[in-house]
Scaffold this motif. Sequence first.
Motif, PDB file in Angstrom:
ATOM      1  N   LYS A   1       0.817  -1.221   0.000  1.00  0.00           N
ATOM      2  CA  LYS A   1       0.000   0.000   0.000  1.00  0.00           C
ATOM      3  C   LYS A   1       0.853   1.274   0.000  1.00  0.00           C
ATOM      4  O   LYS A   1       0.444   2.306   0.536  1.00  0.00           O
TER       5      LYS A   1
ATOM      6  N   ASN B   1       1.674   3.312  -2.519  1.00  0.00           N
ATOM      7  CA  ASN B   1       1.046   4.412  -3.274  1.00  0.00           C
ATOM      8  C   ASN B   1      -0.043   5.091  -2.445  1.00  0.00           C
ATOM      9  O   ASN B   1      -0.161   6.327  -2.450  1.00  0.00           O
ATOM     10  N   GLU B   2      -0.841   4.288  -1.748  1.00  0.00           N
ATOM     11  CA  GLU B   2      -1.898   4.841  -0.904  1.00  0.00           C
ATOM     12  C   GLU B   2      -1.310   5.664   0.241  1.00  0.00           C
ATOM     13  O   GLU B   2      -1.871   6.705   0.624  1.00  0.00           O
TER      14      GLU B   2
ATOM     15  N   LEU C   1       1.610   7.264   0.194  1.00  0.00           N
ATOM     16  CA  LEU C   1       2.126   8.522  -0.369  1.00  0.00           C
ATOM     17  C   LEU C   1       0.997   9.517  -0.621  1.00  0.00           C
ATOM     18  O   LEU C   1       1.140  10.721  -0.352  1.00  0.00           O
ATOM     19  N   PHE C   2      -0.118   9.024  -1.135  1.00  0.00           N
ATOM     20  CA  PHE C   2      -1.274   9.895  -1.385  1.00  0.00           C
ATOM     21  C   PHE C   2      -1.806  10.471  -0.068  1.00  0.00           C
ATOM     22  O   PHE C   2      -2.134  11.657   0.028  1.00  0.00           O
TER      23      PHE C   2
ATOM     24  N   TRP D   1      11.524   3.596  -1.197  1.00  0.00           N
ATOM     25  CA  TRP D   1      10.646   3.894  -2.320  1.00  0.00           C
ATOM     26  C   TRP D   1      10.807   5.375  -2.692  1.00  0.00           C
ATOM     27  O   TRP D   1      11.096   6.211  -1.835  1.00  0.00           O
TER      28      TRP D   1
ATOM     29  N   SER E   1       9.596   8.976  -3.555  1.00  0.00           N
ATOM     30  CA  SER E   1       8.471   9.869  -3.303  1.00  0.00           C
ATOM     31  C   SER E   1       8.846  11.264  -3.787  1.00  0.00           C
ATOM     32  O   SER E   1       9.987  11.505  -4.178  1.00  0.00           O
TER      33      SER E   1
END
Length: 443
Positions: free
Chosen positions: A113, A115-116, A118-119, A189, A191
């Motif tokens: 998760k 991507n979630e 980071l959002f 990751w 960002s």
Amino acid sequence: MKLYDSLISNFKEIDLSKVLIYTCGPTVYDYIHIGNARPLILTDIIIRYLESMDIKYKYLLNITDIDDKIINKSLEKKISEEDYSKKFTKAFLEDLDFLNIKRPTAVVPISSKINEILFFIDNLVEKGFAYEKSGNVYFDISKWENDYGALSNQNIKNLNIGEKIKKDENKKNPQDFILWKKTEIGKKWLSKWGLGRPGWHTECAVLIDDFFKTSINIHVGGIDLKFPHHENERIQYIAKNLRELSDVWLHNGHLSLENIKMSKSLKNTILVRDYVKENGSNSLRFIFLNSNYKQPLNINQELIDYSKEWILKIEFMLKTINWSTRVGELILTNNTPIDDNFNSYKYLTKFKKFLNDDLNTPLVISLIDEMCKSINKQIKNKMLDSTYLKLKTILKTLGFSFEIKDLSNKDIDKIKKWREMISKKNFQKADKLRNELKEENII
């Protein structure tokens, strides 16, 4: 169902057709110990009870597979973080099975998760509730001074840098906590703030937000997570969504071993798989159910021995009913259990009443003892009413699992021969048959 909400330090009623539940899962750097199992078994009782009442639920459990402990262990063992965390994720799921815990609706590793996450963090930054400094992103506690500390009943002004708040020159306030961590070591990751990985406190808030799309009804976790983890999790969710994360925060008490708080750092833990191998899963479930979930619990050998005796008593009774009904020595009826004044013993009504009252499982255990006493009297009288069937329903709802053999014709013939030898006072042959039946898990 009335449950104790840690946020308001009072009871709250949950009366819904569908219940949304989240429980904090493990950081998969080692096998879980029996202290880690307490909130898992607590949640298992809740969902089994909901099922028995035909109430739908969604139950989410997280897996923390991104953590400094995992990085350090994988470097020590010279294997990848991914392989290391997969090994102990698999072991954790095995331990759930060992404990006879029903699988959650979803078990989500946090690495799936990113991507979630980071959002979610970017959303907090855009709203002015988080800030970036030197590649790290922090939650700004000063924007939520009136709300932060409510769960753990602490005043933010009295919180000092100490054991649980690390000093960091990049922070605006000492109490600010990290959402995204710049790192040179371990898996990372990309960002908008640079290479890094998520902070621990963010993952639960993100998973709840992503999976449920709304606030949840029950959040379960150990009391040791109340501050700072749950406090930080809650405030992030509120900041993003402007609503409370959970209707009820359910916290179980911590475990001690021989009067010393159980902790991996103190190396005084008992692994779940070791406990189950030695004592059986029913034993641990009984120990937890025979005490109030909110209270601290001291594990010692005397308590373990008592739990095993209780389980053996139930098991022996169930086996006796199983074989004696099959050979015709005991008649099983659907008669309603009544007292001397012809009033019905409403065992299932009492059971529901106790569980509805903040999961009062100690009273449920007392109720089971009362039912067993009645059943054993009935066994002597060769006639058994529906107390037995109601007991089986309660035991199943509580998650106890007893291996009662489905008897074959050959098994029944052997039992009849054993009973015949007893009646003929051929005790030598009777004892031999009895030992065989015990080895075959029949009596």
